[in-house]
Structure formats: C-alpha cells, structure tokens
Motif scaffolding. Structure first.
Motif, PDB file in Angstrom:
ATOM      1  N   MET A   1      25.519  -9.223 -50.789  1.00 21.91           N
ATOM      2  CA  MET A   1      24.424  -8.373 -50.367  1.00 21.91           C
ATOM      3  C   MET A   1      24.768  -6.922 -50.733  1.00 21.91           C
ATOM      4  O   MET A   1      25.804  -6.415 -50.343  1.00 21.91           O
ATOM      5  CB  MET A   1      24.230  -8.526 -48.857  1.00 21.91           C
ATOM      6  CG  MET A   1      23.147  -7.671 -48.314  1.00 21.91           C
ATOM      7  SD  MET A   1      22.796  -7.837 -46.540  1.00 21.91           S
ATOM      8  CE  MET A   1      23.558  -9.318 -46.018  1.00 21.91           C
ATOM      9  N   ASP A   3      24.825  -2.832 -50.854  1.00 19.60           N
ATOM     10  CA  ASP A   3      24.755  -1.772 -49.855  1.00 19.60           C
ATOM     11  C   ASP A   3      23.596  -0.843 -50.176  1.00 19.60           C
ATOM     12  O   ASP A   3      23.034  -0.876 -51.266  1.00 19.60           O
ATOM     13  CB  ASP A   3      26.057  -0.974 -49.846  1.00 19.60           C
ATOM     14  CG  ASP A   3      27.219  -1.765 -49.273  1.00 19.60           C
ATOM     15  OD1 ASP A   3      28.342  -1.500 -49.697  1.00 19.60           O
ATOM     16  OD2 ASP A   3      26.996  -2.639 -48.411  1.00 19.60           O
ATOM     17  N   PHE A   4      23.257  -0.021 -49.193  1.00 19.41           N
ATOM     18  CA  PHE A   4      22.212   0.977 -49.351  1.00 19.41           C
ATOM     19  C   PHE A   4      22.819   2.358 -49.155  1.00 19.41           C
ATOM     20  O   PHE A   4      23.664   2.545 -48.283  1.00 19.41           O
ATOM     21  CB  PHE A   4      21.118   0.781 -48.289  1.00 19.41           C
ATOM     22  CG  PHE A   4      20.374  -0.507 -48.418  1.00 19.41           C
ATOM     23  CD1 PHE A   4      19.209  -0.567 -49.157  1.00 19.41           C
ATOM     24  CD2 PHE A   4      20.834  -1.659 -47.812  1.00 19.41           C
ATOM     25  CE1 PHE A   4      18.515  -1.759 -49.281  1.00 19.41           C
ATOM     26  CE2 PHE A   4      20.144  -2.857 -47.930  1.00 19.41           C
ATOM     27  CZ  PHE A   4      18.985  -2.907 -48.672  1.00 19.41           C
ATOM     28  N   ASP A  18      25.094  -1.207 -44.778  1.00 19.16           N
ATOM     29  CA  ASP A  18      24.650  -2.548 -45.149  1.00 19.16           C
ATOM     30  C   ASP A  18      23.261  -2.795 -44.559  1.00 19.16           C
ATOM     31  O   ASP A  18      22.691  -1.935 -43.887  1.00 19.16           O
ATOM     32  CB  ASP A  18      25.666  -3.611 -44.726  1.00 19.16           C
ATOM     33  CG  ASP A  18      25.859  -3.706 -43.226  1.00 19.16           C
ATOM     34  OD1 ASP A  18      25.044  -3.152 -42.446  1.00 19.16           O
ATOM     35  OD2 ASP A  18      26.829  -4.353 -42.809  1.00 19.16           O
ATOM     36  N   GLU A  19      22.723  -3.978 -44.808  1.00 17.33           N
ATOM     37  CA  GLU A  19      21.361  -4.300 -44.360  1.00 17.33           C
ATOM     38  C   GLU A  19      21.207  -4.215 -42.848  1.00 17.33           C
ATOM     39  O   GLU A  19      20.201  -3.717 -42.338  1.00 17.33           O
ATOM     40  CB  GLU A  19      20.965  -5.698 -44.858  1.00 17.33           C
ATOM     41  CG  GLU A  19      19.618  -6.177 -44.371  1.00 17.33           C
ATOM     42  CD  GLU A  19      18.439  -5.335 -44.842  1.00 17.33           C
ATOM     43  OE1 GLU A  19      17.406  -5.308 -44.139  1.00 17.33           O
ATOM     44  OE2 GLU A  19      18.522  -4.703 -45.901  1.00 17.33           O
ATOM     45  N   ALA A  20      22.205  -4.683 -42.106  1.00 16.82           N
ATOM     46  CA  ALA A  20      22.117  -4.667 -40.640  1.00 16.82           C
ATOM     47  C   ALA A  20      22.041  -3.237 -40.110  1.00 16.82           C
ATOM     48  O   ALA A  20      21.229  -2.927 -39.228  1.00 16.82           O
ATOM     49  CB  ALA A  20      23.310  -5.397 -40.025  1.00 16.82           C
ATOM     50  N   ARG A  22      21.060  -0.624 -41.843  1.00 17.82           N
ATOM     51  CA  ARG A  22      19.778  -0.063 -42.320  1.00 17.82           C
ATOM     52  C   ARG A  22      18.670  -0.385 -41.319  1.00 17.82           C
ATOM     53  O   ARG A  22      17.899   0.486 -40.934  1.00 17.82           O
ATOM     54  CB  ARG A  22      19.421  -0.621 -43.700  1.00 17.82           C
ATOM     55  CG  ARG A  22      18.171   0.024 -44.300  1.00 17.82           C
ATOM     56  CD  ARG A  22      17.697  -0.701 -45.539  1.00 17.82           C
ATOM     57  NE  ARG A  22      17.068  -1.962 -45.213  1.00 17.82           N
ATOM     58  CZ  ARG A  22      15.815  -2.082 -44.739  1.00 17.82           C
ATOM     59  NH1 ARG A  22      15.070  -1.013 -44.548  1.00 17.82           N
ATOM     60  NH2 ARG A  22      15.327  -3.270 -44.461  1.00 17.82           N
ATOM     61  N   ARG A  23      18.622  -1.632 -40.869  1.00 16.94           N
ATOM     62  CA  ARG A  23      17.596  -2.026 -39.891  1.00 16.94           C
ATOM     63  C   ARG A  23      17.750  -1.260 -38.585  1.00 16.94           C
ATOM     64  O   ARG A  23      16.757  -0.834 -37.982  1.00 16.94           O
ATOM     65  CB  ARG A  23      17.656  -3.533 -39.634  1.00 16.94           C
ATOM     66  CG  ARG A  23      17.117  -4.362 -40.779  1.00 16.94           C
ATOM     67  CD  ARG A  23      16.896  -5.812 -40.412  1.00 16.94           C
ATOM     68  NE  ARG A  23      18.059  -6.458 -39.828  1.00 16.94           N
ATOM     69  CZ  ARG A  23      18.957  -7.182 -40.492  1.00 16.94           C
ATOM     70  NH1 ARG A  23      18.816  -7.355 -41.785  1.00 16.94           N
ATOM     71  NH2 ARG A  23      19.976  -7.733 -39.870  1.00 16.94           N
ATOM     72  N   GLY A  39      12.033   3.567 -44.394  1.00 12.32           N
ATOM     73  CA  GLY A  39      12.631   2.918 -45.556  1.00 12.32           C
ATOM     74  C   GLY A  39      12.817   3.846 -46.740  1.00 12.32           C
ATOM     75  O   GLY A  39      13.653   3.597 -47.604  1.00 12.32           O
ATOM     76  N   ARG A  44      19.038   1.599 -53.093  1.00 16.49           N
ATOM     77  CA  ARG A  44      20.005   0.518 -53.317  1.00 16.49           C
ATOM     78  C   ARG A  44      21.274   1.087 -53.920  1.00 16.49           C
ATOM     79  O   ARG A  44      21.217   1.877 -54.866  1.00 16.49           O
ATOM     80  CB  ARG A  44      19.452  -0.520 -54.292  1.00 16.49           C
ATOM     81  CG  ARG A  44      18.347  -1.327 -53.689  1.00 16.49           C
ATOM     82  CD  ARG A  44      18.882  -2.614 -53.176  1.00 16.49           C
ATOM     83  NE  ARG A  44      17.771  -3.435 -52.694  1.00 16.49           N
ATOM     84  CZ  ARG A  44      17.944  -4.419 -51.862  1.00 16.49           C
ATOM     85  NH1 ARG A  44      19.134  -4.722 -51.440  1.00 16.49           N
ATOM     86  NH2 ARG A  44      16.927  -5.119 -51.463  1.00 16.49           N
TER      87      ARG A  44
END
Length: 48
Positions: A1, A3-4, A18-20, A22-23, A39, A44
């Motif tokens: 996955m 990273d952002f 990471d996605e978690a 970010r949320r 968002g 990315r």
C-alpha cells in the motif's frame, strides 16, 4: 500500500502517512493546528 504525502492547508505541516492515518486526519483534522483536512491535502507518495 503506497504512502501519502500530507500537507496541511492551514499550518503547512507536512508528513508522510499511510491510509489509516490519512482517514484519521480527514475525520479529525490536523493534529498540529486542528484545521479541517480534506482529500486535497494528500498526494500519493512514490514507491521506493
């Protein structure tokens, strides 16, 4: 996955998440200044 890369539009704080995380930032706001995060504050990251 991948990273952002996150940059707060209010305080300019920057980090890679990471996605978690970010949320969580979108749901709860910037951990530095408390500003609203959407968002649009994320791009990315590049895979190494």
């Amino acid at each position: 996955m991948p990273d952002f890369e996150f940059e707060c539009p209010h305080c300019g704080g920057r980090t890679v998440v990471d996605e978690a995380v970010r949320r969580l930032l979108v749901a709860n706001g910037c951990v530095v200044c408390g500003g609203v995060v959407t968002g649009d504050a994320f791009t990315r990251g590049t895979a190494v």
